[in-house]
Structures are given as C-alpha cells and as structure tokens.
Design an enzyme around this catalytic site. Structure first.
Site, PDB file in Angstrom:
ATOM      1  N   ARG A  33      12.124  21.925 -21.425  1.00  0.00           N
ATOM      2  CA  ARG A  33      12.093  23.380 -21.647  1.00  0.00           C
ATOM      3  C   ARG A  33      12.368  23.731 -23.108  1.00  0.00           C
ATOM      4  NH1 ARG A  33      13.032  22.233 -16.441  1.00  0.00           N
ATOM      5  NH2 ARG A  33      12.700  23.789 -14.798  1.00  0.00           N
ATOM      6  N   GLY A 101       6.079  14.830 -13.832  1.00  0.00           N
ATOM      7  CA  GLY A 101       5.746  15.985 -12.999  1.00  0.00           C
ATOM      8  C   GLY A 101       6.194  17.282 -13.652  1.00  0.00           C
ATOM      9  N   GLN A 177      10.062  23.861 -10.552  1.00  0.00           N
ATOM     10  CA  GLN A 177       8.816  23.646 -11.299  1.00  0.00           C
ATOM     11  C   GLN A 177       7.822  24.773 -11.015  1.00  0.00           C
ATOM     12  OE1 GLN A 177       7.521  19.680 -10.333  1.00  0.00           O
ATOM     13  NE2 GLN A 177       9.205  18.729 -11.478  1.00  0.00           N
ATOM     14  N   ASP A 328      17.096  15.226  -6.755  1.00  0.00           N
ATOM     15  CA  ASP A 328      16.775  13.923  -7.359  1.00  0.00           C
ATOM     16  C   ASP A 328      17.845  12.864  -7.087  1.00  0.00           C
ATOM     17  OD1 ASP A 328      14.399  14.889  -8.398  1.00  0.00           O
ATOM     18  OD2 ASP A 328      15.335  15.555 -10.255  1.00  0.00           O
TER      19      ASP A 328
HETATM   20  C1  S3P Z   1      12.706  19.806 -12.012  1.00  0.00           C
HETATM   21  C2  S3P Z   1      12.643  20.302 -10.746  1.00  0.00           C
HETATM   22  C3  S3P Z   1      12.700  19.453  -9.536  1.00  0.00           C
HETATM   23  C4  S3P Z   1      13.166  18.034  -9.854  1.00  0.00           C
HETATM   24  C5  S3P Z   1      12.531  17.492 -11.085  1.00  0.00           C
HETATM   25  C6  S3P Z   1      12.868  18.364 -12.283  1.00  0.00           C
HETATM   26  C7  S3P Z   1      12.631  20.754 -13.146  1.00  0.00           C
HETATM   27  O1  S3P Z   1      11.399  19.381  -8.978  1.00  0.00           O
HETATM   28  O2  S3P Z   1      12.908  17.171  -8.769  1.00  0.00           O
HETATM   29  O3  S3P Z   1      12.980  16.177 -11.360  1.00  0.00           O
HETATM   30  O4  S3P Z   1      12.990  20.369 -14.276  1.00  0.00           O
HETATM   31  O5  S3P Z   1      12.227  21.897 -12.934  1.00  0.00           O
HETATM   32  P1  S3P Z   1      10.854  20.526  -7.957  1.00  0.00           P
HETATM   33  O6  S3P Z   1      10.706  21.778  -8.703  1.00  0.00           O
HETATM   34  O7  S3P Z   1       9.533  20.003  -7.478  1.00  0.00           O
HETATM   35  O8  S3P Z   1      11.874  20.591  -6.874  1.00  0.00           O
END
Ligand code: S3P
Length: 448
Positions: A33, A101, A177, A328
C-alpha cells in the site's frame, strides 16, 4: 518465475532451544500500500522498513511501469516520486506480479480506473486464483475486461474508462483485497465510493489513505461490519512512513518458541492492529505464555515487543468470525494445535481454499505427512493432539505457498523426526531472511 523449475528443498531438525531477540520484516500488506499510494501521490514518499520480498518488489516494478520513480537509497529507505491520481502512464510491458495476490488485485483497482490498457500476469499459483471477485466491482465502475484466462484468472487485460463510476459495493466475502481494490479505483472517480463489509477486514488501506490526505470515513455496520466512504479525486500528498513488523511473519518464530521446550524469545516491533491479531488472541486462549511490552506507535499503527516462552498448550474452538483477523495464520495455528492437548476446532475456513495454494488441503496433507491426527469437516479443520510432540519426519508439499513452507519447517523444529518441505523458494516472497533469522535464534534449518 523459475521457482517451479528449481525447487529448493529445506529441512528443519529438532533438539535446539530458541533464545534471543529478532525483528520480523516489514508488513507485506502495508508495504504494497505504501508503494501504491506513493505512486498515486503528488510529490515524494519515503518509506523505511519496506518488506523487500519478491511480492513487494513486483509491486515496486509495477509502480515504475505506471509512471512513478521508485528508488532504494543506500540506507535502505525507499523513495517514490508519484505520478499522481489521473497521471498514470500507459505501461509498455505486461505487469507480472509473480506470486502476489495482494499486489495484483490492488493494482487492478489502481490501473483499471485510469484510461490505460494493462495486462496482469503471474506465476502458476497466481494463475489459479480467482480474480472475478475484483473484476465484478471494477466492471460496475466502468472498467472493461478486454481479455481474461478461463474462470476470471490472470493473464487478464483491463482497459480503464474515460471517467470511473463511483459505486456503493457490498463485499461478498470479508476481503481486504476486494475492499481495497474498490477504494483505490474510487480515488479516480468523481463522487463518493462506499464499501460495505459485513465483517471487518484489515483496515490498512483506510488508515494509509488518511495519512496521504484522503477523506475516508469509517462507521460500524451491523454486528461486526463496517461502512467505509471515500471522497473521490482527492489530492494525495507524499508522506514519510515506517512500516511496522509483519504479525503474519512474526507468527512463525512465535509458534516455534511456544512448541520448542526451553525456548524464550522476544519478537520486536510487531504490529498489533486488532484486525491482525487473531492468532495471538487464540494462542493466549490456548495457554501460550506471551507478554506484550513496550507498546508504541509506528507508521500510524500500534506495535509492541512480544516475549514468548515455551508453553503447554490446550485445545480451543476458534470461531469463524475471527477468520479475517488471522486468515493467513491458520497453517501455523494448525502446527501449534498439533502440540496441544485435545481437539482444536478451526471453523469457517473456506477462504483458505483460494490463497497461494488450497491451504486447507495443503495443511491437511502436511499434517498427515507429520503424523498428526486431524480431519476436515466441510470448511472446518479439526486437529487432534495429546499435548506431546507429533512424530514429524515427513515432507510437506508446499504448492508454491510460502506460509505452508514456513509452517511445516516450524513443526520440524519441535517434532522428534524433524520435517522437510519440498520447496522453500517461495519463502522469499514474504520473509526473505526467514532461515538465517531462525538460525540466529538457535534453530537448525538446512537448505538443499
Ligand atoms: C491481504 C488480505 C488478505 C490476506 C492477504 C493480504 C491484504 O487477503 O490473506 O495475505 O493485504 O489486503 P483477502 O483480502 O483475500 O482476505
């Protein structure tokens, strides 16, 4: 990425106690971020303590491709000269996010809301992960999905509208996310964007947006949810910030010390944002000897030093509503549960199926390889222990998943037979210094 072609087998052996102090790397969520808001700000952002893991370096490269100047200073600080909201460049190449991701999904909101055409890709793990959850709200905001792999996956290409449409969006699953992709897209929309969460997820985007000068309001919604409102097209200004240590990385030395007899360690400067501390709460309920000291503020977040001593753990039931605050950490909690007395029941883990691997299955297979009695019931994982160490001695398959690799190495530090993982290469995505840092505490971990 070549990791799949060149796996790095790693082994952990038991017998040593863990002692001393360590500071985990910068928080991965906050690092992504900080770079992204640096890209969208006017002027210069300076970030200390950035996680220099592969996932975050991919986001830095994407920020450069979209028009920011991103440099690492000799003292380790990162400087980002922003392109500003509305000022993104058309990238010349595909944005390859590797295993990340978070980086890819957040950047879909950023790039998708600008009049550029951007192709996103990643490694074999990222190519399996669902992106429809991001494409759905972005499409409503006027973004065109020019191309996508089957089932809404990367590689995919987004084309931004001339003017992004501000929307009100209720996230279908508690996911920071999804929330963040919508808010970041909303930065380039004329009007107000609202995200409704029925269960609060990590709030780093909201906090950091405020730090950079955006107007964000957060109100309670229902029993455990939040309603987040952002005024679009603010002028973000570059800031100086320090990234606190990642509680999700701290989880590994913490659990290692709890299960390894005689251990007594201090894990320093760990972020204690309540939307990230579900694991600490759970471990304390299990009888873990963890004390928080020296609480202080760091980069808009509260941090503390955690003293952790070996403890006799007992089983608990972890309620599904706690999942967003420790999503996580379930793999390493399953490892702690293998050393606890009784049946630890972890409820409502469906989101684990769409992480870097199908984590529910990968944890189950790893526990089986370590000789740990357990079962999956629907979306629940039940781990059965008798308060002594499980045998260990097997090899866990990591499926390109850093947290699966680190969790089973931690198990091996306290199981009589040790434990191996087929591939530790992905550990570099979030905790590049994991092996040397654990060795400095006394752990025996062998690579190759
Ligand atoms: C994250 C949100 C989580 C987490 C990922 C980091 C983030 O995922 O599992 O490691 O930084 O916004 P989800 O939004 O899919 O729950």
């Amino acid at each position: 990425m070549s990791h799949a072609d060149s796996p790095v087998p790693v082994k952990a052996r038991s017998g040593n106690t863990l002692t001393g102090r360590m500071c985990p790397p910068g928080d991965k969520s906050i690092s992504h971020r900080a770079l992204i808001l640096g890209l969208l700000a006017i002027g210069e952002t300076k970030v200390r303590g950035l996680l220099e893991g592969d996932d975050v370096l991919r986001t830095a490269a994407a920020c450069r491709a979209l028009g920011a100047q991103v440099t690492r200073e000799a003292d380790g600080a990162w400087r980002i000269a922003g392109a500003g909201i509305g000022g993104l460049h058309q990238p010349e190449q595909v944005l390859d996010f590797g295993n990340a991701g978070t980086g890819s999904r957040l950047m879909m909101g950023v790039a998708g809301s600008h009049p550029v055409t951007v192709t996103f890709d990643g490694d074999a793990s990222l190519r399996k992960r669902p992106m429809g959850r991001i494409l759905d709200p972005l499409t409503r905001m006027g973004v065109t999905v020019v191309d996508q792999a089957e089932g809404g996956r990367v590689p995919l290409t987004l084309k931004g509208p001339r003017e992004t449409i501000p929307i009100r969006y209720e996230t279908p699953v508690p996911s920071a996310q999804i929330k963040s992709a919508v808010l970041l897209a909303g930065l380039n929309a004329p009007g107000t964007v609202t995200v409704v969460e029925n269960q609060a997820s990590r709030d780093h985007t909201e906090r950091m947006l405020r730090l950079f000068g955006a107007q964000v309001s957060v109100e309670p919604h229902g029993e455990a949810g939040r309603l987040i409102t952002l005024a679009g097209q603010p002028e973000l200004r570059g800031v100086e910030l320090t990234v606190p240590a990642d509680p999700s990385s701290a989880a590994f030395p913490i659990v290692a010390a709890l299960i390894t007899p005689g251990s007594d360690i201090v894990v320093e400067s760990v972020m204690t944002n309540p939307l990230r501390t579900g694991l600490i709460t759970t471990l304390m309920e299990m009888g873990a000897d963890i004390t928080l000291t020296n609480e202080r503020e760091n980069g808009g977040e509260v941090v503390a030093d955690l003293r952790v001593r070996h403890s006799a753990l007992r089983s608990v039931e972890v309620p599904p509503e706690r999942a967003p605050a420790m999503i996580d950490e379930y793999p390493v909690l399953a490892v702690a549960a293998a050393f606890a007395e009784g049946e630890t029941q972890m409820r409502g883990l469906h989101e684990l199926r769409v992480k870097e691997s199908d984590r529910l299955q990968a944890v189950s297979d790893g526990l089986a390889a370590a000789g740990v009695a357990h079962r999956i019931e629907g979306d629940d994982l039940i781990v059965c222990g008798d308060g002594s160490a499980p045998p260990g001695g097997g090899t866990a398959q990591t499926h390109l998943d850093h947290r699966i690799a680190m969790s089973f190495l931690v198990l091996g530090l306290a199981a009589p037979g040790g434990m191996a993982v087929d591939d530790g290469a992905m550990i570099a995505t979030s905790f590049p210094d994991f092996v040397p840092a654990m060795r400095r505490l006394g752990a025996e971990i062998l690579e190759g």
